[in-house]
Scaffold this motif. Structure first.
Motif, PDB file in Angstrom:
ATOM      1  N   LEU A 153      67.591  65.770   3.673  1.00  0.00           N
ATOM      2  CA  LEU A 153      68.742  65.020   4.179  1.00  0.00           C
ATOM      3  C   LEU A 153      69.928  65.274   3.259  1.00  0.00           C
ATOM      4  CD1 LEU A 153      66.973  61.656   5.076  1.00  0.00           C
ATOM      5  CD2 LEU A 153      67.278  63.704   6.489  1.00  0.00           C
ATOM      6  N   ILE A 154      70.947  65.941   3.794  1.00  0.00           N
ATOM      7  CA  ILE A 154      72.107  66.345   3.005  1.00  0.00           C
ATOM      8  C   ILE A 154      73.308  65.519   3.450  1.00  0.00           C
ATOM      9  CG2 ILE A 154      73.616  68.277   2.403  1.00  0.00           C
ATOM     10  CD1 ILE A 154      71.242  70.133   3.130  1.00  0.00           C
ATOM     11  N   GLY A 155      73.872  64.748   2.526  1.00  0.00           N
ATOM     12  CA  GLY A 155      74.950  63.830   2.873  1.00  0.00           C
ATOM     13  C   GLY A 155      76.301  64.291   2.365  1.00  0.00           C
ATOM     14  N   ALA A 156      77.320  63.512   2.670  1.00  0.00           N
ATOM     15  CA  ALA A 156      78.691  63.823   2.259  1.00  0.00           C
ATOM     16  C   ALA A 156      78.816  63.752   0.740  1.00  0.00           C
ATOM     17  CB  ALA A 156      79.666  62.855   2.922  1.00  0.00           C
ATOM     18  N   GLY A 157      79.350  64.807   0.151  1.00  0.00           N
ATOM     19  CA  GLY A 157      79.574  64.824  -1.288  1.00  0.00           C
ATOM     20  C   GLY A 157      78.360  65.153  -2.126  1.00  0.00           C
ATOM     21  N   ASP A 158      77.208  65.381  -1.500  1.00  0.00           N
ATOM     22  CA  ASP A 158      76.017  65.758  -2.272  1.00  0.00           C
ATOM     23  C   ASP A 158      76.224  67.135  -2.894  1.00  0.00           C
ATOM     24  OD1 ASP A 158      74.639  63.452  -1.739  1.00  0.00           O
ATOM     25  OD2 ASP A 158      73.557  64.257  -0.018  1.00  0.00           O
ATOM     26  N   ARG A 159      75.723  67.298  -4.110  1.00  0.00           N
ATOM     27  CA  ARG A 159      75.799  68.588  -4.817  1.00  0.00           C
ATOM     28  C   ARG A 159      74.386  68.981  -5.179  1.00  0.00           C
ATOM     29  NH1 ARG A 159      81.415  68.952  -6.504  1.00  0.00           N
ATOM     30  NH2 ARG A 159      80.913  70.654  -7.924  1.00  0.00           N
TER      31      ARG A 159
END
Length: 604
Positions: free
Chosen positions: A314-320
């Motif tokens: 699960l890749i969200g907004a602002g994830d690095r």
């Protein structure tokens, strides 16, 4: 401490560039030297001169009698038609090399998976590099000179190589000179540094981190001297204009400890602000990879070969995020799945409607249509003004930030070096204003200074970042969390690279048949049952966990401080912020538990 080789007043000039001007150096027994500098300043040339493969125009190079020097170049001289066995051990009979524990350790560490009787010309770039390394490392040399030894190697092999080089000689014996842009490798292996620049070579004590601290102090002192010179010039001008001054006092400067040099430097990223901007650009839903199995169908047999199995991410907004894995583990396949370029055979991928991908590939395919154009022609198709760090700037100014000069704007893309093309491609990718940035080995062809500039640029980029690299320093520097592909399975590794290396090592040792050249020789053990290699690995893991804990503690405090800025009536905001604090605290607890376990194992 006996000297092994050196050079005295060496000068060298190429038709278009002056390389060395009266350079005098010495390499002593026990030296472990890392060589850094900008691309084109002469690092590889310095190795060739010291190895005796390139004659200087003036000065001399001396070797102690009978000293044996082994040189690994950036390009190998392997015969494509030779077998791997011939390339590594030549025509030596098996009983000679197979009876040596040192040779068997090198073969098992580097090329256990490479067909022993396979043809060199059929090998991949990474396999070929490992074969060339094995050829060199089985030799008995007093001095090893390695030019970009980590090129084409995955993180596990880089870790093995660092351990081997540290254990190859006893303390005070042998010498190592290594040119590499891998800063973790420099810190891990080297005890001193040479900086090649402007025709000279400056020595520094300590590894890469110590070198950076000393260079910052050197630059500060140089600025102090320049400020003093300008101040004196202004006073002289004032005296000429108005008459002699009463007197002037010399400012006093105090050299602070290393920590003081960076005491006023803010954190590399404002995570809360970047998250806020990313959510505004992307919304809440970005990319959901749910129970995905993906792979390819064999064109000859029609059979499906899974590369990634049952992956959920699960890749969200602002994830690095950083994606770890050995060569061939499936990282490129995973990136294709994330972008929707490869449909899974099972599971599903949900990509948010606002997602705009920006992709930097290893092969720089993005530049192919522009090879006959100049940089200025390419930039003319983009907006004239961009906002970076809250300030308006132009594409040309951003390009200057990446090391290009105004004159180079008229260069054709086809005439650029590999490092210049990679920097330009990265800038063009960012100028397209994506909100999900996928970088596949962005550090290739870049020197250490340029890597730092690229990292600084990425620190202020407000979006979701997914990075694939074998550069451990780059991975830990620009990403906040890492995932790994191991045996086709995707898993989160809270302990970062150290945890990943341990998992790969465990996976390789459980339930697998011993390689054909596997040795039964065990490393020496202490009373606590730990081998030297295991002990060193645990020390690195403890050190890495301590750095991560310090970073996470700062993050918890930052989140708590941010809560005070939220309006008391904003219940949703307060709840969300408290959840963020709790999540960061839980992550810190996990790191502290891992640190405690590793410390207990180390202390026995």
């Amino acid at each position: 401490m006996a000297i092994l080789l050196g050079c005295d007043s060496v000068q060298l000039e190429f038709p278009t560039k002056h390389i060395f001007n009266a350079v005098t150096l010495g390499v002593n027994e026990g030296d472990r030297i890392g060589i850094v500098g900008r691309n084109g300043d002469g690092k590889s040339t310095l190795l060739s001169v010291l190895a005796g493969e390139l004659e200087p125009d003036d000065g001399r190079v001396t070797h102690r009698r009978d000293v044996r020097v082994g040189l690994l170049g950036q390009k190998d001289a392997l015969d494509d038609d030779a077998t791997v066995r011939q390339a590594v051990v030549g025509d030596a009979p098996e009983y000679e090399w197979a009876s040596s524990p040192r040779v068997r350790q090198v073969l098992d560490g580097l090329i256990a998976d490479v067909p022993w009787e396979g043809r060199v010309g059929d090998l991949s770039g990474g396999q070929r590099r490992r074969v060339d390394l094995a050829r060199l490392l089985i030799g008995t040399y007093d001095v090893l000179m390695l030019d970009e030894p980590t090129n084409h190697l995955d993180m596990r092999t880089i870790n093995w190589l660092a351990t081997h080089l540290k254990e190859r000689w006893s303390n005070g014996a042998g010498a190592l000179l290594v040119v590499t842009h891998d800063r973790w490798f420099l810190d891990e292996v080297c005890t001193s540094m040479w900086e090649v620049h402007d025709g000279c070579v400056d020595p520094f004590e300590g590894g890469y981190s110590a070198y950076i601290l000393q260079r910052v102090e050197r630059d500060r002192l140089a600025q102090v001297a320049e400020d003093r010179r300008r101040n004196m010039a202004r006073k002289e001008l004032a005296w000429l204009s108005r008459g002699a001054q009463a007197r002037s006092t010399k400012p006093k400067f105090r050299v602070e400890a290393a920590r003081a040099l960076i005491a006023d430097v803010p954190p590399v990223r404002n995570e809360l602000e970047l998250k806020r901007l990313a959510v505004a650009r992307l919304g809440k839903q970005v990319i959901d990879v749910l129970d995905v199995t993906a792979g390819y169908t064999d064109a000859r047999t029609g059979a499906f070969a899974p590369v990634v199995s049952d992956a959920t991410w699960l890749i969200g907004a602002g994830d690095r995020f950083g994606l770890l894995g050995e060569n061939g583990a499936g990282k490129s396949t995973m990136l294709s799945v994330i972008q929707g370029a490869l449909a899974p055979v099972r599971g599903r991928v949900k990509i948010g409607q606002t997602v705009r991908f920006g992709v930097l590939s290893q092969q720089l395919d993005e530049l192919a249509p522009h090879m006959d154009e100049t940089i200025r022609e390419v930039l003319s198709r983009y907006k004239r003004v961009y906002v970076v760090d809250g300030k308006e700037t132009s594409p040309e100014k951003l390009l200057e930030r990446l090391g290009f000069t105004t004159k180079q704007l008229w260069s054709r893309i086809s005439d650029l070096s590999g490092g210049q093309r990679r920097r330009l491609s990265l800038l063009l990718t960012i100028l397209d204003e994506p909100n999900v940035l996928i970088l596949d080995e962005p550090g290739n062809d870049l020197d250490t200074d340029m890597l730092a500039i690229v990292e600084d640029l990425l620190d202020s980029w407000p979006g979701t970042l997914i990075l694939v690299t074998h550069d451990r320093y780059l991975m830990e520097r620009v990403t906040d969390h890492q995932y790994a592909l191991i045996d086709g399975r995707l898993r989160h590794v809270p302990g970062g690279v150290d945890e990943y290396l341990r998992l790969v090592e465990d996976a390789g040792s459980k339930g697998q048949a011993a390689p054909k050249r596997e040795t039964d020789t065990l490393a020496s053990k202490r009373d606590d049952g730990l081998s030297n290699t295991e002990r060193q690995r645990l020390r690195r893991e403890v050190s890495s966990l301590e750095r991560k804990m310090e970073s996470r503690r700062a993050k918890v405090e930052e989140l708590k401080a941010a809560m005070a800025a939220i309006e008391p009536t904003d219940y949703a905001g307060l709840i969300a912020q408290q959840q963020a604090v709790d999540a960061a605290a839980a992550e810190l607890d996990g790191l502290e538990t891992a640190w405690l376990e590793a410390s207990e194992r180390l202390d026995g």
